[in-house]
Scaffold this active site. Structure first.
Site, PDB file in Angstrom:
ATOM      1  N   ASP A   1      39.880  37.904  44.074  1.00 43.49           N
ATOM      2  CA  ASP A   1      38.845  37.174  43.337  1.00 43.49           C
ATOM      3  C   ASP A   1      38.635  35.830  44.035  1.00 43.49           C
ATOM      4  OD1 ASP A   1      39.336  39.352  41.637  1.00 43.49           O
ATOM      5  OD2 ASP A   1      39.118  38.144  39.817  1.00 43.49           O
TER       6      ASP A   1
ATOM      7  N   LYS B   1      31.465  37.724  39.527  1.00 42.76           N
ATOM      8  CA  LYS B   1      32.241  37.260  38.377  1.00 42.76           C
ATOM      9  C   LYS B   1      31.700  35.909  37.941  1.00 42.76           C
ATOM     10  CE  LYS B   1      37.096  35.898  37.471  1.00 42.76           C
ATOM     11  NZ  LYS B   1      38.466  35.958  38.031  1.00 42.76           N
TER      12      LYS B   1
ATOM     13  N   LYS C   1      31.960  40.990  36.273  1.00 42.70           N
ATOM     14  CA  LYS C   1      33.145  40.536  35.537  1.00 42.70           C
ATOM     15  C   LYS C   1      32.855  39.208  34.843  1.00 42.70           C
ATOM     16  CE  LYS C   1      38.023  39.194  36.141  1.00 42.70           C
ATOM     17  NZ  LYS C   1      39.181  39.185  37.057  1.00 42.70           N
TER      18      LYS C   1
END
Length: 258
Positions: free
Chosen positions: A99, A163, A200
């Site tokens: 991430d 995300k 996300k």
């Protein structure tokens, strides 16, 4: 079965169970990994600091639960060499998912090329089946048009997921940002049906109702069968307990943290 319980069961398998607390310890990671397999199924992944990847990988061996970690986190800095080194080490330690915080300040200041190039270079370090999630930090970008543009930059640079947030700023996941990002994903799908981009939302998602709202949004934009662990995750710490309480018919306690 009620829709509320059904939605909670659906959401449970999409959770990236997260501990990115500054004071996180090895003992906390053991507690985290111990929560991943429940009576109602397993979460999708844990998300931990890079220094805990090797431990989490050992503790989750054989469970099918992925190990995610964060790089360039939380500041979204500009030392690309350091971010690449961090990524390589995390993968060597067993991370399945990276991430990456986009260099969102550079992007916001008009340096789109720098932000894009950093993502491209990090993606080049991540061999399949490992994946790259790019954190846009939408609460700091703010402007809806810029959030849409940041989504497109991350997708073009090779992101497997986009995300919303780090969970470390004042405004984290919102349904408004989620709608913009999911729309960008749908636009990409229309242009190239073979390109699969996941979404996300992270930060502040604590209740079964929160989770249901995001899933309903994804269903509306992407179609009811789209959201699965390969395309949709919740970044959360307190959400899992809330979902289990809902499934088991208890009044959920307020979730805490990320």
């Amino acid at each position: 079965m009620s829709d509320v319980i059904e939605n909670a069961k659906r959401a449970l398998g999409l959770v990236d169970l997260t501990n990115l607390n500054d004071d996180c310890s090895a003992g906390d990671i053991t507690k985290l990994t111990g929560r991943t397999v429940t009576d109602h199924g397993s979460v999708a992944a844990v998300c931990v600091w890079p220094r805990f990847v090797a431990q989490a990988t050992r503790e989750l061996k054989g469970t099918g639960v992925k190990v995610a970690t964060v790089v360039n986190f939380p500041a979204g800095g500009e030392d690309t060499g350091a971010v690449i080194a961090e990524t390589r080490q995390a993968l060597a330690d067993g991370a399945d998912e990276i991430d990456l915080v986009m260099a969102y300040r550079a992007f916001r200041d008009g340096r789109k090329g720098f932000a894009e190039e950093q993502i491209i270079r990090v993606k080049a370090e991540i061999p399949a089946p490992a994946i790259l999630k790019v954190i846009l930090e939408t609460g700091e970008i703010g402007d809806p048009l810029l959030i849409h543009a940041a989504s497109n930059v991350a997708i073009a640079a090779g992101a497997d997921f986009i995300k919303t947030s780090t969970g470390k700023v004042s405004v984290n996941a919102t349904l408004e940002a989620a709608e913009i990002m999911l729309t960008a994903i749908e636009e990409t799908r229309r242009e190239n049906a073979e390109r699969v981009i996941g979404f996300k939302p992270a930060g502040g998602i604590r209740t079964s109702e929160d989770a249901a709202s995001y899933l309903a949004l994804a269903d509306r934009i992407m179609g009811h069968n789209w959201a699965s662990a390969s395309t949709f995750r919740f970044g959360a710490s307190g959400l899992l307990d809330a979902l289990i309480d809902t499934i088991e018919g208890r009044t959920p306690a307020a979730g805490q943290g990320y």
